[in-house]
Design a protein around this motif. Structure first.
Motif, PDB file in Angstrom:
ATOM      1  N   ALA A  12       3.732  39.368  36.618  1.00 24.88           N
ATOM      2  CA  ALA A  12       4.529  38.660  35.774  1.00 24.88           C
ATOM      3  C   ALA A  12       4.252  38.730  34.499  1.00 24.88           C
ATOM      4  O   ALA A  12       5.186  38.962  33.720  1.00 24.88           O
ATOM      5  N   ASP A  13       2.977  38.479  34.150  1.00 25.32           N
ATOM      6  CA  ASP A  13       2.417  37.499  33.021  1.00 25.32           C
ATOM      7  C   ASP A  13       2.678  39.374  32.288  1.00 25.32           C
ATOM      8  O   ASP A  13       2.779  39.928  30.321  1.00 25.32           O
ATOM      9  N   THR A  25      -1.902  48.419  30.325  1.00 25.76           N
ATOM     10  CA  THR A  25      -3.428  48.843  30.826  1.00 25.76           C
ATOM     11  C   THR A  25      -4.136  47.637  30.557  1.00 25.76           C
ATOM     12  O   THR A  25      -4.974  47.848  32.118  1.00 25.76           O
ATOM     13  N   LYS A  26      -4.064  46.834  29.540  1.00 23.95           N
ATOM     14  CA  LYS A  26      -4.628  45.252  30.197  1.00 23.95           C
ATOM     15  C   LYS A  26      -4.693  44.884  30.990  1.00 23.95           C
ATOM     16  O   LYS A  26      -5.227  43.634  31.772  1.00 23.95           O
ATOM     17  N   GLY A  27      -3.354  44.678  31.358  1.00 29.45           N
ATOM     18  CA  GLY A  27      -2.638  44.024  32.612  1.00 29.45           C
ATOM     19  C   GLY A  27      -3.706  44.715  33.630  1.00 29.45           C
ATOM     20  O   GLY A  27      -3.712  43.717  34.936  1.00 29.45           O
ATOM     21  N   PHE A  28      -3.844  45.681  34.030  1.00 30.18           N
ATOM     22  CA  PHE A  28      -3.850  46.129  35.322  1.00 30.18           C
ATOM     23  C   PHE A  28      -5.555  45.598  35.320  1.00 30.18           C
ATOM     24  O   PHE A  28      -6.185  45.485  36.402  1.00 30.18           O
ATOM     25  N   GLN A  29      -6.394  46.286  34.140  1.00 27.32           N
ATOM     26  CA  GLN A  29      -7.242  46.258  34.653  1.00 27.32           C
ATOM     27  C   GLN A  29      -7.618  44.830  34.050  1.00 27.32           C
ATOM     28  O   GLN A  29      -8.881  44.040  35.309  1.00 27.32           O
ATOM     29  N   GLU A  63       4.857  40.952  29.280  1.00 33.17           N
ATOM     30  CA  GLU A  63       4.397  41.664  27.494  1.00 33.17           C
ATOM     31  C   GLU A  63       4.735  43.300  27.622  1.00 33.17           C
ATOM     32  O   GLU A  63       4.969  43.806  26.492  1.00 33.17           O
ATOM     33  N   ALA A  64       4.608  44.138  28.798  1.00 30.66           N
ATOM     34  CA  ALA A  64       4.826  44.743  28.584  1.00 30.66           C
ATOM     35  C   ALA A  64       6.651  44.843  28.002  1.00 30.66           C
ATOM     36  O   ALA A  64       6.886  45.966  27.682  1.00 30.66           O
ATOM     37  N   TYR A  65       7.517  43.873  28.305  1.00 30.71           N
ATOM     38  CA  TYR A  65       8.733  44.103  27.873  1.00 30.71           C
ATOM     39  C   TYR A  65       9.541  43.431  26.317  1.00 30.71           C
ATOM     40  O   TYR A  65      10.421  43.959  26.040  1.00 30.71           O
TER      41      TYR A  65
END
Length: 109
Positions: free
Chosen positions: A90-91, A26-30, A95-97
């Motif tokens: 990529a980041d 969610t943070k990444g998509f934001q 983070e999700a993994y």
């Protein structure tokens, strides 16, 4: 009873990992959405400025120069933005993994 406790603990850890992953995605998509919005705004402002310059150009040579400079700048900006967006994706994936990487390490140990 021991088996139930270990199963409960594993379920809790799996749920925690999933929630951590969802939170980081969610943070990444934001971040990605904010970056795309900023790029779109800047691109619109740049193209508007070029149209204004083109309408005030006094000669065809000057208009071609303005258009050439704009095309070069737009290309360079696009490549930089594409690189930045790919790094954000990529980041986000890394983070999700991470929670699953920790869980896999526990299982293999």
């Amino acid at each position: 009873m021991i088996n139930f406790d270990s199963t409960s603990k594993m379920s809790k850890e799996a749920m925690d990992s999933m929630l951590t992953t969802v939170s980081s995605m969610t943070k990444g998509f934001q971040q990605i959405a904010a970056e795309a919005t900023d790029y779109s705004r800047k691109s619109y402002e740049d193209s508007t400025a070029v149209v204004e310059k083109l309408t005030s150009a006094k000669s065809l040579d000057k208009a071609i120069e303005i258009q050439t400079d704009y095309a070069k700048n737009a290309y360079e900006t696009f490549v930089a933005q594409a690189t930045k967006m790919s790094e954000l994706y990529a980041d986000m994936a890394k983070e999700a993994y991470k929670p699953f990487e920790k869980a896999a390490a526990k299982v293999s140990a």
